[in-house]
Every structure is written in C-alpha cells, then in structure tokens.
Design a protein around this motif. Sequence first.
Motif, PDB file in Angstrom:
ATOM      1  N   LYS A   1      46.958   4.492 -20.282  1.00 34.74           N
ATOM      2  CA  LYS A   1      45.824   5.098 -21.042  1.00 34.74           C
ATOM      3  C   LYS A   1      46.181   6.067 -22.104  1.00 34.74           C
ATOM      4  O   LYS A   1      45.185   6.497 -22.797  1.00 34.74           O
TER       5      LYS A   1
ATOM      6  N   ASP B   1      50.635   9.247 -19.043  1.00 38.93           N
ATOM      7  CA  ASP B   1      49.912   7.807 -18.506  1.00 38.93           C
ATOM      8  C   ASP B   1      50.021   6.736 -19.661  1.00 38.93           C
ATOM      9  O   ASP B   1      49.383   6.768 -20.308  1.00 38.93           O
TER      10      ASP B   1
ATOM     11  N   ALA C   1      50.205  12.985 -14.555  1.00 37.20           N
ATOM     12  CA  ALA C   1      49.510  11.639 -15.047  1.00 37.20           C
ATOM     13  C   ALA C   1      50.661  10.500 -15.087  1.00 37.20           C
ATOM     14  O   ALA C   1      50.360   9.405 -15.173  1.00 37.20           O
TER      15      ALA C   1
ATOM     16  N   ASP D   1      49.796   4.973  -9.755  1.00 36.07           N
ATOM     17  CA  ASP D   1      48.703   5.067  -8.718  1.00 36.07           C
ATOM     18  C   ASP D   1      49.084   4.692  -7.199  1.00 36.07           C
ATOM     19  O   ASP D   1      48.684   5.615  -6.586  1.00 36.07           O
TER      20      ASP D   1
ATOM     21  N   ALA E   1      41.773   6.781  -9.521  1.00 33.60           N
ATOM     22  CA  ALA E   1      42.334   7.826 -10.239  1.00 33.60           C
ATOM     23  C   ALA E   1      41.885   8.040 -11.569  1.00 33.60           C
ATOM     24  O   ALA E   1      41.432   6.767 -12.014  1.00 33.60           O
ATOM     25  N   GLN E   2      41.876   9.273 -12.143  1.00 30.92           N
ATOM     26  CA  GLN E   2      41.326   9.459 -13.461  1.00 30.92           C
ATOM     27  C   GLN E   2      42.421  10.387 -14.138  1.00 30.92           C
ATOM     28  O   GLN E   2      42.771  11.171 -13.663  1.00 30.92           O
ATOM     29  N   SER E   3      42.932   9.808 -15.322  1.00 30.37           N
ATOM     30  CA  SER E   3      43.807  10.599 -15.970  1.00 30.37           C
ATOM     31  C   SER E   3      43.283  11.446 -17.017  1.00 30.37           C
ATOM     32  O   SER E   3      42.354  11.048 -17.765  1.00 30.37           O
TER      33      SER E   3
ATOM     34  N   ARG F   1      47.227  15.336 -16.857  1.00 27.93           N
ATOM     35  CA  ARG F   1      47.110  15.116 -14.996  1.00 27.93           C
ATOM     36  C   ARG F   1      46.597  14.083 -14.768  1.00 27.93           C
ATOM     37  O   ARG F   1      45.796  13.460 -15.574  1.00 27.93           O
ATOM     38  N   LYS F   2      46.608  13.669 -13.215  1.00 25.83           N
ATOM     39  CA  LYS F   2      45.994  12.602 -12.758  1.00 25.83           C
ATOM     40  C   LYS F   2      45.376  12.976 -11.705  1.00 25.83           C
ATOM     41  O   LYS F   2      45.772  13.826 -10.783  1.00 25.83           O
ATOM     42  N   ARG F   3      44.026  12.875 -11.615  1.00 26.96           N
ATOM     43  CA  ARG F   3      43.045  12.985 -10.265  1.00 26.96           C
ATOM     44  C   ARG F   3      42.989  11.881  -9.481  1.00 26.96           C
ATOM     45  O   ARG F   3      42.225  10.713 -10.012  1.00 26.96           O
ATOM     46  N   SER F   4      43.493  11.878  -8.266  1.00 30.67           N
ATOM     47  CA  SER F   4      43.266  10.629  -7.392  1.00 30.67           C
ATOM     48  C   SER F   4      42.225  11.055  -6.346  1.00 30.67           C
ATOM     49  O   SER F   4      42.347  12.071  -5.575  1.00 30.67           O
TER      50      SER F   4
END
Length: 279
Positions: free
Chosen positions: A136, A133, A161, A165, A116-118, A141-144
């Motif tokens: 971090k 998040d 975000a 996870d 995942a990336q925030s 937003r979070k991309r999983s």
Amino acid sequence: MCERRRYPSDLSDARWALVEPLLTSWRDDRARHRLNIGTPPQHSLRDLLGAVLYVARTGIPWRCLPHDYPHWNTVYHYFGRWEKAGIFERLNGLLRRRVREDEGRTPEPTACVIDAQSVKTSTNVPARDQGSDVGKKIVGRKRSIVIDATGMLLTVLVTAASVQDSTVGQTPLDRVAANHPTIRKGWADRGYREYLVDHAARLGIDLEVVRRTPGSRGFTVMPRRWVVERTLGWLMHHRRLARDYEARPTRSTAMIYIAMIALMTRRLIRESTRTLRGT
C-alpha cells in the motif's frame, strides 16, 4: 452560572445513561482504595469523557482542548487511567451486546470478519513502532480488527505496518477464540495466507478467504468483506484516526474503541451523527 453550550461530539443524556454506570463504578472502586477517602471528585466524568470524544472526533492535539472542558492535562490523565484499566474495551463489549440484542440477535456472535488497515503516523510516533507496508506504499502502523456480522468491533491490535497480515492476524484470532467461544465461522481477504486458515481451524473457527470473481473489473462489492470495510469507514469519521497520532500502540487501540463507543451509543438511541453535509 449558566451551563456551557454542548458540542456535537458531547454525549446526550440518553447516551450518557448507557456508559455512566461503568465509569461511576470505576470511580467508586478507586475511591475505596485511596487514602484521602471522603474527598469529593473535582471533575465531572461526563465532561471528561466528552473531552476525550471531542479529541477523537475533531483530531485536535490534547493541548488544544477548549477551555470550557477540564484542563487538557487532567483529561489526558483520565484517558490514560481508563486505557490502563481496560474501561474502553469493557464499554465496547457491553454496548456491542446491547446493539446485538436491540437488533434481535444473540448477545454473543457466531461469525466474524477480519481485516487490516495501514495508516500513516505523525512525527511523535517512535520509529520502532512504525514500518513500511510495501503493497500500500504506507509508512506507519497497521490496525488489525475483527468484527461481528453487524460490523461491531470484537477486538483490535495495532502494530507496525510492516508486519504481514497473516502473522499479525493470529493474535486477534486467539483473543476472539478465547473471549467469544461461540464463534465458529470467519471471513478474510486474500491477504491472509493459508497458514492463518490452518491456525483458525486449530481454534475451532472455519476461516474462509473471500476472493474476487475471476474476470471481474473495477470496484466490486465483496460478499461478507464489505461489512468490515464499512466499519473501517466508520472509524475514518473520527479525524484522530485518519492518521495515527498516538505515541503508544495501546493508546492508539483505545482511540479505536472510543470511536466505536461513540458510534454504538448513537446507534442504540437512534441518534444520527451531525455532519456538515447538505448545509
């Protein structure tokens, strides 16, 4: 009238040949269901897709599209139509299978990596679709994403975000198990809790949490996990993804698929991405 000069983000003839059949089939299918049958299309599908790729690569607002593309409102209309019809996801799947075959692999993967990336969001994103998040220190937003062993995208989910996870990771794993039943092995980082490992086991996937070697310091390349980190780095080459500008999570998801489509078409014809490095 002379043909306009091409932009670095535009599709070459070879790259356009990879995506043209699906887009043409979509347009023909729509034409069969319209009342004004026989009305010729007013815009080139290649120019419309080129304009979308231009926005993804440069990160500009839709209204700032160069005037030699179709009107920005038309381009955004087609972008929305393609997103709702699942065209970008289907193109991603078709190109991913071709990339795997081109590298001597089976069309369907047997292993995957999840991460995942925030990212921060712009001011036009509704507050209900954002979150914080804490780890971090990012509000957005979070991309999983779930990728195969080559780094190609299998599925993606965009959420606030603030969602943990392991919680948000269940949906992508469910999609992968349904759409790619050949997958039996997976890897994740320690941000994914044990109950996600149990959930993956119920789906028939052996999900292994990759941990750092005890006592290691500084930057360390993590086995298996480096592949998904590389994919996230590829996505960051597209400035539209450096920050989430899309008002809807589904449009944000579409932009991620567009970035992967651009990458895979270049990879298939051995065309390098033009950058300003070394100039």
